[in-house]
Design an enzyme around this catalytic site. Structure first.
Site, short mmCIF file in Angstrom:
data_model
loop_
_atom_site.label_atom_id
_atom_site.label_comp_id
_atom_site.label_asym_id
_atom_site.label_seq_id
_atom_site.Cartn_x
_atom_site.Cartn_y
_atom_site.Cartn_z
N ASP A 29 8.75 -0.27 50.89
CA ASP A 29 9.79 -0.59 49.91
C ASP A 29 9.97 0.52 48.88
OD1 ASP A 29 11.74 -2.55 49.01
OD2 ASP A 29 10.46 -2.87 47.27
N SER B 16 16.62 -3.70 45.91
CA SER B 16 16.58 -4.19 47.28
C SER B 16 17.25 -5.55 47.37
CB SER B 16 15.13 -4.30 47.76
OG SER B 16 14.45 -3.06 47.63
N GLN C 294 16.65 -2.00 55.58
CA GLN C 294 16.79 -2.63 54.27
C GLN C 294 18.16 -2.29 53.69
OE1 GLN C 294 14.86 -1.52 50.16
NE2 GLN C 294 13.41 -2.88 51.22
#
Length: 293
Positions: free
Chosen positions: A211, A235, A285
């Site tokens: 991430d 995100s 993502q």
């Protein structure tokens, strides 16, 4: 060539400590956990992904490991408040198990995620190859070296508290945009200390680590960087597939791209290879990426 930074085991130990979620004695499918401090006071998305995965894994029989997850970040979490992880047992079949996990603060979900687990089974086996002629991680500048001399709270936080050594092939975008506006990047990373031989934990830590860099190709392709004035980035969702066993205390290479951005959103994709060239995971993502009008 970059000098090797000292390895502060306390940084990775802090992450391991925060991943030790507690099971509710009265409700075996409910867990609780805390958060690592962050400069902006918001829960790090990779942390809540990893915690939610571990919570789901605690409800699955031994021998079944996660092979995919699909999650949505619904609200910003507060690092000062505990997180409750409520697991729903969707299915237990002969080979696969499925779990839904809601990560909750104040009774509202900050993340909703479905994870699928599978027994180790034989079958068709092939994989894409790692790009050729990638510099070895020892020959790539570490973010620890790049940021260590900067007198700024965020730079100090990432050098002192970073649990992973991150090394961008061809240079990072921490301090300014890349010379060319391409949506591809390659990043070496590994934990800053040895880890237990626990495959569920290693897969959770891979979710934790990724991430940090998944949205960077969007910034590269659009000519932006982490220091772009007025940048707002977050995100939105996360999808991940583990193809083979992985160890995050060995060097791993992210091969990343960004195929599209529009409407204040951008998509980042990555394939993760071992140093020996074995494809261990694929990741996607989408993120909110907004610039001042």
């Amino acid at each position: 060539m970059t000098s090797e930074q000292p390895t502060p085991h306390s940084a990775i130990d802090s992450v391991l400590g925060i991943l030790e979620i507690e099971q509710d004695p009265a409700s075996p499918d409910v867990f609780s956990g805390d958060s690592l401090p962050q400069p902006n006071g918001r829960v790090f998305g990779g942390q809540v992904l990893a915690q939610s995965l571990l919570a789901a894994g605690r409800t699955v029989e031994d021998g079944r490991l996660p092979h995919s997850l699909h999650g949505y970040f619904l609200r910003a979490g507060d690092v000062r408040e505990p997180i409750t992880f409520a697991v729903e047992r969707l299915r237990d079949g002969r080979s696969f198990s499925a779990r839904r996990t809601h990560a909750l603060q104040g009774g509202a979900p900050i993340l909703s995620m479905i994870t699928s687990f599978q027994e180790d089974q034989p079958g068709i086996d092939y994989a894409d190859e790692m790009p050729a002629d990638v510099p070895e991680p020892e020959d790539v500048t570490s973010a620890l070296d790049l940021l260590s001399g900067i007198d700024h709270p965020v730079a100090k936080f990432w050098t002192q508290e970073a649990a992973f050594d991150v090394r961008h092939v061809g240079g990072s975008i921490y301090l300014g945009p890349a010379p060319s506006h391409q949506g591809q990047q390659m990043v070496w990373f590994r934990s800053r200390g040895p880890l237990p031989d626990d495959q569920l934990l290693h897969r959770a830590l891979l979710a934790y680590a990724c991430d940090q860099v998944m949205l960077e190709p969007i910034l590269r392709r659009s000519g932006q960087s982490w220091v772009t004035p007025g940048l707002s980035i977050a995100s939105l969702d996360h999808a991940m597939w583990w193809h083979r066993d992985v160890r995050v205390d060995d060097w791993l290479l992210y091969v990343q791209s960004s195929p599209s951005a529009q409407g204040g959103r951008g998509l980042g994709a990555a394939r993760v290879f071992t140093r020996e060239g074995v494809l261990v995971a694929s990741v996607a993502q989408e993120g909110m990426v907004r610039l001042p009008a």
